[in-house]
Design a protein around this motif. Structure first.
Motif, PDB file in Angstrom:
ATOM      1  N   HIS A 132       0.829  -1.211   0.000  1.00 40.34           N
ATOM      2  CA  HIS A 132       0.000   0.000   0.000  1.00 40.34           C
ATOM      3  C   HIS A 132       0.859   1.254   0.000  1.00 40.34           C
ATOM      4  O   HIS A 132       0.561   2.224  -0.687  1.00 40.34           O
ATOM      5  CB  HIS A 132      -0.927  -0.007   1.228  1.00 40.34           C
ATOM      6  CG  HIS A 132      -2.018  -1.020   1.155  1.00 40.34           C
ATOM      7  ND1 HIS A 132      -2.530  -1.661   2.263  1.00 40.34           N
ATOM      8  CD2 HIS A 132      -2.691  -1.524   0.091  1.00 40.34           C
ATOM      9  CE1 HIS A 132      -3.480  -2.500   1.885  1.00 40.34           C
ATOM     10  NE2 HIS A 132      -3.602  -2.437   0.575  1.00 40.34           N
ATOM     11  N   PHE A 140      -3.688   7.843   1.986  1.00 40.12           N
ATOM     12  CA  PHE A 140      -3.964   6.565   2.642  1.00 40.12           C
ATOM     13  C   PHE A 140      -3.612   6.694   4.119  1.00 40.12           C
ATOM     14  O   PHE A 140      -2.454   6.888   4.482  1.00 40.12           O
ATOM     15  CB  PHE A 140      -3.126   5.453   1.989  1.00 40.12           C
ATOM     16  CG  PHE A 140      -3.590   4.064   2.321  1.00 40.12           C
ATOM     17  CD1 PHE A 140      -4.365   3.341   1.425  1.00 40.12           C
ATOM     18  CD2 PHE A 140      -3.254   3.473   3.528  1.00 40.12           C
ATOM     19  CE1 PHE A 140      -4.784   2.062   1.726  1.00 40.12           C
ATOM     20  CE2 PHE A 140      -3.678   2.197   3.841  1.00 40.12           C
ATOM     21  CZ  PHE A 140      -4.448   1.486   2.931  1.00 40.12           C
ATOM     22  N   CYS A 142      -4.961   5.674   8.491  1.00 37.56           N
ATOM     23  CA  CYS A 142      -5.555   4.613   9.315  1.00 37.56           C
ATOM     24  C   CYS A 142      -7.032   4.419   8.979  1.00 37.56           C
ATOM     25  O   CYS A 142      -7.517   3.284   8.848  1.00 37.56           O
ATOM     26  CB  CYS A 142      -5.426   4.935  10.795  1.00 37.56           C
ATOM     27  SG  CYS A 142      -3.725   5.168  11.381  1.00 37.56           S
ATOM     28  N   THR A 144      -8.600   4.883   6.354  1.00 37.00           N
ATOM     29  CA  THR A 144      -8.879   4.300   5.046  1.00 37.00           C
ATOM     30  C   THR A 144      -9.365   2.867   5.221  1.00 37.00           C
ATOM     31  O   THR A 144     -10.246   2.408   4.494  1.00 37.00           O
ATOM     32  CB  THR A 144      -7.624   4.309   4.154  1.00 37.00           C
ATOM     33  OG1 THR A 144      -7.162   5.653   4.005  1.00 37.00           O
ATOM     34  CG2 THR A 144      -7.921   3.724   2.786  1.00 37.00           C
ATOM     35  N   CYS A 145      -8.802   2.177   6.197  1.00 40.78           N
ATOM     36  CA  CYS A 145      -9.185   0.786   6.454  1.00 40.78           C
ATOM     37  C   CYS A 145      -9.991   0.620   7.738  1.00 40.78           C
ATOM     38  O   CYS A 145     -10.900  -0.204   7.800  1.00 40.78           O
ATOM     39  CB  CYS A 145      -7.941  -0.096   6.547  1.00 40.78           C
ATOM     40  SG  CYS A 145      -6.994  -0.234   5.017  1.00 40.78           S
ATOM     41  N   HIS A 146      -9.645   1.388   8.754  1.00 45.66           N
ATOM     42  CA  HIS A 146     -10.225   1.174  10.082  1.00 45.66           C
ATOM     43  C   HIS A 146     -11.258   2.256  10.411  1.00 45.66           C
ATOM     44  O   HIS A 146     -10.910   3.419  10.593  1.00 45.66           O
ATOM     45  CB  HIS A 146      -9.125   1.172  11.143  1.00 45.66           C
ATOM     46  CG  HIS A 146      -8.070   0.141  10.907  1.00 45.66           C
ATOM     47  ND1 HIS A 146      -8.283  -1.208  11.127  1.00 45.66           N
ATOM     48  CD2 HIS A 146      -6.790   0.247  10.460  1.00 45.66           C
ATOM     49  CE1 HIS A 146      -7.180  -1.883  10.828  1.00 45.66           C
ATOM     50  NE2 HIS A 146      -6.268  -1.025  10.421  1.00 45.66           N
ATOM     51  N   ASP A 167     -12.438  -8.340   9.427  1.00 47.01           N
ATOM     52  CA  ASP A 167     -11.158  -7.995   8.816  1.00 47.01           C
ATOM     53  C   ASP A 167     -11.174  -8.152   7.302  1.00 47.01           C
ATOM     54  O   ASP A 167     -10.585  -7.334   6.586  1.00 47.01           O
ATOM     55  CB  ASP A 167     -10.042  -8.847   9.424  1.00 47.01           C
ATOM     56  CG  ASP A 167      -9.755  -8.466  10.871  1.00 47.01           C
ATOM     57  OD1 ASP A 167     -10.461  -7.588  11.402  1.00 47.01           O
ATOM     58  OD2 ASP A 167      -8.832  -9.050  11.474  1.00 47.01           O
ATOM     59  N   ILE A 170     -12.710  -5.274   5.271  1.00 46.44           N
ATOM     60  CA  ILE A 170     -11.807  -4.146   5.023  1.00 46.44           C
ATOM     61  C   ILE A 170     -11.101  -4.325   3.690  1.00 46.44           C
ATOM     62  O   ILE A 170     -11.033  -3.404   2.871  1.00 46.44           O
ATOM     63  CB  ILE A 170     -10.766  -4.035   6.153  1.00 46.44           C
ATOM     64  CG1 ILE A 170     -11.461  -3.703   7.478  1.00 46.44           C
ATOM     65  CG2 ILE A 170      -9.723  -2.978   5.817  1.00 46.44           C
ATOM     66  CD1 ILE A 170     -10.525  -3.747   8.672  1.00 46.44           C
ATOM     67  N   CYS A 171     -10.578  -5.522   3.460  1.00 44.68           N
ATOM     68  CA  CYS A 171      -9.837  -5.786   2.217  1.00 44.68           C
ATOM     69  C   CYS A 171     -10.772  -5.836   1.012  1.00 44.68           C
ATOM     70  O   CYS A 171     -10.507  -5.228  -0.032  1.00 44.68           O
ATOM     71  CB  CYS A 171      -9.072  -7.100   2.329  1.00 44.68           C
ATOM     72  SG  CYS A 171      -7.911  -7.185   3.714  1.00 44.68           S
ATOM     73  N   ASP A 173     -13.772  -4.675   0.546  1.00 42.60           N
ATOM     74  CA  ASP A 173     -14.493  -3.449   0.205  1.00 42.60           C
ATOM     75  C   ASP A 173     -13.796  -2.705  -0.930  1.00 42.60           C
ATOM     76  O   ASP A 173     -14.451  -2.042  -1.745  1.00 42.60           O
ATOM     77  CB  ASP A 173     -14.612  -2.530   1.427  1.00 42.60           C
ATOM     78  CG  ASP A 173     -15.787  -2.910   2.310  1.00 42.60           C
ATOM     79  OD1 ASP A 173     -16.578  -3.786   1.902  1.00 42.60           O
ATOM     80  OD2 ASP A 173     -15.913  -2.348   3.412  1.00 42.60           O
ATOM     81  N   CYS A 174     -12.461  -2.783  -0.985  1.00 44.70           N
ATOM     82  CA  CYS A 174     -11.713  -2.138  -2.071  1.00 44.70           C
ATOM     83  C   CYS A 174     -11.372  -3.126  -3.186  1.00 44.70           C
ATOM     84  O   CYS A 174     -11.589  -2.850  -4.363  1.00 44.70           O
ATOM     85  CB  CYS A 174     -10.413  -1.532  -1.533  1.00 44.70           C
ATOM     86  SG  CYS A 174     -10.605   0.148  -0.906  1.00 44.70           S
ATOM     87  N   HIS A 228       1.241  -4.789   9.747  1.00 52.72           N
ATOM     88  CA  HIS A 228       0.633  -3.926   8.740  1.00 52.72           C
ATOM     89  C   HIS A 228       1.487  -3.892   7.463  1.00 52.72           C
ATOM     90  O   HIS A 228       1.261  -3.056   6.599  1.00 52.72           O
ATOM     91  CB  HIS A 228       0.452  -2.507   9.278  1.00 52.72           C
ATOM     92  CG  HIS A 228      -0.759  -2.358  10.153  1.00 52.72           C
ATOM     93  ND1 HIS A 228      -0.857  -2.950  11.389  1.00 52.72           N
ATOM     94  CD2 HIS A 228      -1.932  -1.687   9.964  1.00 52.72           C
ATOM     95  CE1 HIS A 228      -2.032  -2.644  11.926  1.00 52.72           C
ATOM     96  NE2 HIS A 228      -2.700  -1.885  11.084  1.00 52.72           N
TER      97      HIS A 228
END
Length: 323
Positions: A132, A140, A142, A144-146, A167, A170-171, A173-174, A228
Motif C-alpha cells: 500500500h 492513505f 488509518c 482508510t481501512c479502520h 477484517d 476491510i480488504c 471493500d476495495c 501492517h
C-alpha cells in the motif's frame, strides 16, 4: 506513497508526544456507570442527526440529507466497538460543537496517533514496507481501512468467524469493488480480477469466509503477531501446509484470542480449531488417528487373511476330490 517528509514529521510528533506524556498511552480505565450515562447522553445529541432515525425524521431544518447519509453511525454497532464508551467529542473537536459545523471542522478531528502513539510508531514502520505504501498516495491513512465507529479488537470479538468477517470486509471493500478501488488506485490503475489472481487457491470464496486475507498477505515468520506490512501476490504465502498442518499457523494467529481452557478442554491437538471449524490437516486428534490407523490395518489384515484361508481351503478341497 507517503512522502518522506510527512513520515518524518509524523514520527517526530509522535515521539515528542510519547516522551511528553507517557501515561497518556496506557489503557484508560472504563468510565464509571455515572460517567457512561453522561457520555451516552452527550452522544445522543450527535446521533439525533447522525442515525437512521435522524435521516428519516431530521430534528432540524435545512440538513443536507445526501451528505448526512454518508455520515451515519449505527448505535448498537458503535456501542460494541472499541470506542463505544467514548464521547464523540473525544475525537470530534471544537469545530463540531454547533450545527452547522464549522467549515474547517475536520482540522480539529483528532488523529489516531494522538491516543495510539506507541502503536502508530510501530505500525508506520511496518506500513512503509507494505504494498500500500509503495502504490498509494499519502491520502492513505488509518481510517482508510479502520472505521473507528465499528472496529473491534480481535481479542474482544474472540469468535474467529466474526474476526474473519470484520477484517476481510476491510480488504474486500476495495479489492472486490471497481468503484472503491478506483478511488484509491494510482494513475487510473484497473482493479485486478480478484478471483482470477487467486485461481490457484481451491474454493477461494470459501477461504475468505474462513480465514483472513492477512493470514497469507502478511509475513508469517512471527506467528504470534500480525503486521501492517501487507505483501503483494509475489510475496504472499502460498504453501497450503502453513495452515493445513498439525502445527497450523491459524492456531497461533486467528485462534489465539480464545481462552487457554478452550484450547485444552478436549485434549485434542488444535482443539480450538476443532471446536470452531474444520481445517484439513490441522483439525486432528492423535489418539483417534492411531485408533483409525489400527482399525484400517486390522481390516486390511482380515481381508488378506480371509483370502489366504479361502485359497488354502480351496486347494485342499481340490486335492481331496482329485484323490
Amino acid at each position: 506513497m507517503f512522502s518522506t517528509i510527512n513520515r518524518k514529521l509524523r514520527g517526530a510528533v509522535a515521539l515528542l508526544a510519547l516522551m511528553a506524556a507517557p501515561l497518556a498511552f496506557a489503557d484508560e480505565p472504563p468510565p464509571s456507570p455515572e460517567e457512561l450515562v453522561k457520555i451516552q447522553a452527550a452522544n445522543g445529541k450527535c446521533l439525533a442527526c447522525h442515525s437512521e432515525a435522524g435521516l428519516k425524521k431530521p430534528p432540524k431544518e435545512g440538513l443536507d440529507l445526501k451528505k448526512l447519509r454518508s455520515h451515519l453511525v449505527h448505535l448498537d454497532t458503535y456501542t460494541e466497538s472499541d470506542h463505544g464508551q467514548m464521547a464523540c467529542t473525544k475525537c470530534h473537536g471544537d469545530g463540531y460543537d454547533e450545527h452547522p459545523h464549522e467549515a474547517d471542522a475536520k482540522d480539529s478531528l483528532s488523529e489516531c496517533q494522538d491516543c495510539h502513539a506507541r502503536k502508530a510508531m510501530r505500525i508506520e514502520r511496518q506500513f512503509d514496507k507494505s504494498v500500500h505504501a509503495e502504490n498509494l498516495s499519502e491520502t492513505f491513512t488509518c481510517v482508510t481501512c479502520h472505521d473507528a465507529h465499528t472496529m473491534t479488537l480481535a481479542a474482544k470479538l474472540r469468535d474467529p468467524h466474526k474476526i474473519v468477517a470484520q477484517d476481510n470486509k476491510i480488504c474486500l471493500d476495495c479489492h472486490d469493488s471497481d468503484l472503491a478501488f478506483a478511488k484509491m488506485a494510482p494513475d487510473k490503475k484497473k482493479r485486478p480480477p480478484i478471483d482470477d489472481i487467486h485461481d490457484w487457491l481451491p474454493n477461494t470464496r470459501l477461504h475468505w469466509k474462513a480465514v483472513r486475507c492477512i493470514e497469507c498477505h502478511t509475513p508469517t515468520e512471527d506467528k504470534l503477531s500480525l503486521s501492517h506490512e501487507i505483501q503483494n501476490k509475489d510475496k504472499a504465502e502460498k504453501k497450503c501446509a502453513t495452515c493445513h498442518s498439525a502445527n497450523s499457523s491459524l492456531n497461533a494467529r486467528l485462534y489465539r484470542h480464545l481462552a487457554t481452557e478452550e484450547q485444552n478442554k478436549y485434549g485434542f491437538l488444535n482443539s480450538v480449531i476443532l471446536s470452531n471449524s474444520y481445517v484439513v490437516g490441522a483439525t486432528r486428534n492423535p489418539t483417534l488417528d492411531m485408533i483409525l490407523i489400527g482399525l484400517f490395518v486390522a481390516t486390511l489384515a482380515g481381508v488378506i487373511g480371509h483370502g489366504l484361508v479361502r485359497a488354502i481351503m480351496t486347494r485342499l478341497r481340490r486335492r481331496k476330490n482329485h484323490d
